[in-house]
Structures are given as structure tokens and as C-alpha cells.
Scaffold this active site. Structure first.
Site, PDB file in Angstrom:
ATOM      1  N   HIS A  99       0.857  -1.185   0.000  1.00  9.64           N
ATOM      2  CA  HIS A  99       0.000   0.000   0.000  1.00  9.64           C
ATOM      3  C   HIS A  99       0.895   1.237   0.000  1.00  9.64           C
ATOM      4  CE1 HIS A  99      -2.623  -2.924   2.176  1.00  9.64           C
ATOM      5  NE2 HIS A  99      -3.619  -2.288   1.592  1.00  9.64           N
ATOM      6  N   ASP A 102       2.194   2.087   3.449  1.00 12.61           N
ATOM      7  CA  ASP A 102       3.144   1.137   4.027  1.00 12.61           C
ATOM      8  C   ASP A 102       4.570   1.649   3.946  1.00 12.61           C
ATOM      9  OD1 ASP A 102       1.004  -0.618   4.298  1.00 12.61           O
ATOM     10  OD2 ASP A 102       1.508  -1.778   2.511  1.00 12.61           O
ATOM     11  N   GLU A 266      -9.481 -13.103  -1.714  1.00 20.21           N
ATOM     12  CA  GLU A 266      -8.793 -13.486  -0.480  1.00 20.21           C
ATOM     13  C   GLU A 266      -9.510 -14.673   0.148  1.00 20.21           C
ATOM     14  OE1 GLU A 266      -8.070 -11.723   3.950  1.00 20.21           O
ATOM     15  OE2 GLU A 266      -7.391 -10.474   2.278  1.00 20.21           O
ATOM     16  N   ASP A 294      -5.166 -13.390  -2.690  1.00 22.44           N
ATOM     17  CA  ASP A 294      -4.502 -13.143  -1.417  1.00 22.44           C
ATOM     18  C   ASP A 294      -4.564 -14.439  -0.616  1.00 22.44           C
ATOM     19  OD1 ASP A 294      -3.812 -10.582  -1.943  1.00 22.44           O
ATOM     20  OD2 ASP A 294      -5.112  -9.649  -0.457  1.00 22.44           O
ATOM     21  N   ASP A 337      -1.074 -12.282   1.990  1.00 28.75           N
ATOM     22  CA  ASP A 337      -1.747 -11.284   2.833  1.00 28.75           C
ATOM     23  C   ASP A 337      -2.038 -11.948   4.174  1.00 28.75           C
ATOM     24  OD1 ASP A 337      -3.164  -9.249   3.940  1.00 28.75           O
ATOM     25  OD2 ASP A 337      -4.809  -9.285   2.503  1.00 28.75           O
TER      26      ASP A 337
END
Length: 437
Positions: A99, A102, A266, A294, A337
Site C-alpha cells: 500500500h 506502508d 482473499e 490473497d 496477505d
């Protein structure tokens, strides 16, 4: 500076390896179905959970004493990035993901944000070039800052909508500059807590407009990567508009975005939506919106998004079976993730967790290939639907007959069909024997 001096590059040791920090199943250059294992899985280390999380939760303070988290200025952020690239290099995976927030210092200034992103893009580019690492995807965090407490694209305040656009513009610019293969949008706050203060039609219209702006900007930039939406049913909001694959497909269709965006699925989000991960992968492939994954898992005894590293070979085998049968990943891959448990404070735990996840995917790949080669499932399914390849089946499905025509044919041919067994247990046995052989 070396952040993990006691950890060498993780080797492939084979199925009987007793070396703790080694792979038993992941042999990156091994060729399977005409592609290397590395190319099939396209694995990525995420920077947010792996590098940014300090172990704090709503009940307790920080538990991770990470040297790269000591400073929050730009030099501290660069140290964090350097630690991340050391981890990626020693694990030997080809990709990373991040991100915007981050990797840059916190700021409320739009100009500072733009400047920080430009400076960090250069630093990331140098580290990628040195280590031969690629960017699987970039994204903007449009859910963490206080300004987004009522949403970003769906905020009741158009100035907040504009701030979100500012972030996405520069996060996409960085992703393109770094050769990113995808750009992800996750609507963590794009939903509602109560309908008492929510105009659903207005918020959906805003979200559709925002996504169209993102698509238009992709073409204006000349970005040739894939745009991905990440479904999740709830948490942090009570209800999110990107609930699951079906909801995302409906949304894309409503706003004329089919063909422009796909999904980043995800595992834990699928289970929170009440689906198996296998279902969400198969649905996305059937609807032609499958993009990337993810890789993580939830805890069946906890009803929230625990983001644990994948360890369930059966779950991943069935997902990979679907993916391989549709030609494998194009621009997507498996992004970890996932985060350590709060009590796992040793930095070596970062390696142990990733090795477990990587070996889980590698073993699942081997088992999925075995399912394809044995053809038990594909043969059964083909036989089950064989009637639709007959003249009668093609006539019924082809649109050149009416309901009355079908009814007449039933009477004239005195049709008395009998259903055949679905063979669920037979197929489950075949899958079980392949996975646990």
C-alpha cells in the site's frame, strides 16, 4: 544493514528435509505442465502485515520490537523497505506488494504525500533492480486514515472523495513506474454501519463513478496492468458493497465496467462471506473476472478476519485445480496477505510462516496437477453433462425453440427421464486419495 543475519537464503531440501528453514515441496525451477513452479504460483510477500504490523491489537500494546519500526520518517521507511527486500530475497519469491502508506511517512498534506511517493518510488525501484524482484501489485490505503471513517469513494463528503482520488492517482503512478502487473482496489470502508444514515443509491452511484475515474486514469497513464477489486462481505463495516464475487460482477455490469476490472480473491474473505474459497475461485473463472489471490486462512473458531498463513493443502488444491484448468494466472499470483500471531515475536517466525505458506501452495500445486492428469473429475463432469451435446440438448439451449416447442417434444417422444447419481462421495474419495496419498 542486514536485518536477518542468522537466516541464509532458504533452500529446497526435498520432501524429507529436516532443516527447519528449508522448503520440502517448493522447488522454484522445477517444470510442471510446461511451466516452472515459480511461474505457476507467482508468489508475493506483502509489506503491510509482514513489515508494518507491530503486534498491537485492541486489547494490548506492541509486541514486535522490529528495528525498522523505530523511526517513522523517510529514513525509517526506507529501512523498512530494505528489510522487506532482504526477506523476499532470502525466501526466493519473485514478487512483493504494498500500500502507499506502508512505505511513506504519515502526512495530511497533499503536496507532502505526492513528494513522499515520488521519493519512495525511486528507492523501491533501486531495490527491485538490485534484487531482481518484481511488483505483483500496488494499492492505496483508503480505509486507515481518520478521514475515511465514513468511507472514501462512498463518503458523504465530496472533498474526501477527492482526497481518495489523489491517493489513487499517485499510487497508480508509482505502480506503473515500478512495472507493477496489477493495481488493487479494496473498499474497506465502502459500506455502511446502519441504514438509518445511509443513502444506498447515492453511495453506489459514487462508487461506480470512482471506479470509472480509475479506469479512465489507467488509460490516460498508459498503464497496461490489470485493475482488481477485492471482495469482502463485512469488517470493518457491517456491510460492504463488494460482498463477494457475485456482488462485484453485478456491480461491474451495472456501471459498464465488465472487461475493465477483475477480482483479487482473499481466502479468509470468501469464508467470511459464507462461501468456500473453491466456490469463489470457480465463480470468478466462470464469470471471466478472475485475476489474483490473497493467500491466507481464517480460524473456524473465530468469526473474523484472522489473516493466518495458509496451511490447508486440500483447500488450496481445489482452488489450483480450477485455476490450472483455466490456463493458470496471467497477471495475478498468490500474495501472502497474512500475519504472524501476536505472540510470535522472533523475526525468524516471519521465515517459518512464509515457508509453511509457500510449501502449502507448492504441495497443492502438485496435487492439483495430479487431479488433472488422473482426469477422474473432468471425465465425470463431462459425462454428467453429455446430454447437452446431443441434438436435443443443443436445440434446447440454443435459443431456437420456445417453451411450447419443448413441451410438445416431451409429449411426442413420451420422454420419461431418470436422474443419474451425482457421485459426490465417489469424487470426494478420489480427491482425498490424491491429496493424502
Amino acid at each position: 544493514m542486514e536485518y536477518f543475519p542468522s537466516v541464509p537464503e532458504v533452500p529446497y531440501g526435498g520432501p524429507r528435509s529436516d532443516t527447519p528453514l528449508s522448503f520440502r515441496h517448493y522447488n522454484p525451477k522445477e517444470t510442471i505442465l510446461k511451466r516452472t513452479m515459480e511461474d505457476h504460483l507467482r508468489m508475493s510477500v506483502c509489506f503491510w502485515h509482514t513489515l508494518c504490523w507491530n503486534g498491537r491489537d485492541i486489547f494490548g500494546e506492541d509486541t514486535f520490537a522490529r528495528p525498522w519500526l523505530v523511526r517513522s520518517d523517510m529514513e525509517g521507511q526506507k529501512a523498512k523497505v530494505d528489510a522487506g527486500f532482504e526477506l523476499v530475497r532470502k525466501l526466493g519469491v519473485p514478487f512483493y506488494s504494498f500500500h502507499d502508506v506502508d512505505v511513506i511517512p504519515a502526512t495530511d498534506s497533499p503536496k507532502e504525500y505526492e513528494s513522499y511517493m515520488a521519493e519512495m518510488t525511486e528507492h523501491l525501484g533501486r531495490r527491485m533492480e538490485e534484487g531482481g524482484v518484481r511488483l505483483l501489485w500496488g494499492t492505496a490505503n483508503l480505509f486507515g486514515h481518520r478521514r475515511y471513517l465514513h468511507g472514501a469513494a462512498t463518503s458523504p463528503d465530496p472533498e474526501i472523495f477527492a482526497w481518495a482520488a489523489h491517493q489513487v492517482r499517485h499510487a497508480m503512478k508509482a505502480t506503473q513506474a515500478l512495472g507493477g502487473e496489477n493495481y488493487v482496489l479494496w473498499g474497506g470502508r465502502e459500506g455502511y454501519e446502519t441504514l438509518l444514515n445511509t443513502d444506498l443509491r447515492q453511495e453506489r452511484r459514487q462508487l461506480g463513478r470512482f471506479m470509472r475515474l480509475v479506469v479512465d486514469h489507467k488509460y490516460a497513464l498508459g498503464f497496461d496492468g490489470t485493475l482488481l477489486i477485492e471482495p469482502k462481505p463485512h469488517e470493518p463495516t457491517k456491510h460492504q458493497y463488494d460482498y463477494d464475487v457475485a456482488a462485484v460482477h453485478s456491480f461491474l455490469s451495472e456501471f459498464g465496467l465488465l472487461g475493465e476490472m477483475k477480482v483479487n480473491l482473499e481466502v479468509n474473505h470468501a469464508t467470511l462471506a459464507g462461501h468456500s474459497f473453491h466456490h469463489e475461485v470457480a465463480s470468478a473463472l466462470a464469470l471471466d473476472i478472475f485475476g489474483s489471490v490473497d493467500a491466507n486462512r481464517g480460524d473456524p473458531q473465530l468469526g473474523w478476519d484472522t489473516d493466518q498463513f495458509p496451511a490447508q493443502t486440500d483447500e488450496m488444491t481445489l482452488a489450483l485445480y480450477e485455476i490450472l484448468n483455466h490456463g493458470g494466472f496471467s497477471s495475478g499470483g498468490f500474495n501472502f496477505d497474512a500475519r504472524l500471531r501476536r505472540a510470535s515475536t522472533d523475526p525468524i517466525d516471519l521465515f517459518s510462516a512464509h515457508i509453511m505458506g509457500i510449501d502449502t501452495l507448492a504441495l497443492a500445486l502438485r496435487r492439483a496437477v495430479a487431479l488433472i492428469e488422473e482426469s477422474t473429475l473432468s471425465s465425470f463432469v463431462a459425462n454428467r453433462y453429455r446430454g447437452w451435446s446431443s441434438d436435443f440438448g443443443r436445440h434446447a439451449l440454443g435459443g431456437d425453440c420456445s417453451l411450447a416447442d419443448l413441451s410438445k417434444q416431451v409429449v411426442e417422444s413420451d420422454l420419461r427421464p431418470e436422474p443419474e447419481s451425482g457421485g459426490q462421495e465417489h469424487l470426494e474419495l478420489a480427491v482425498h486419495r490424491t491429496i493424502y496419498r
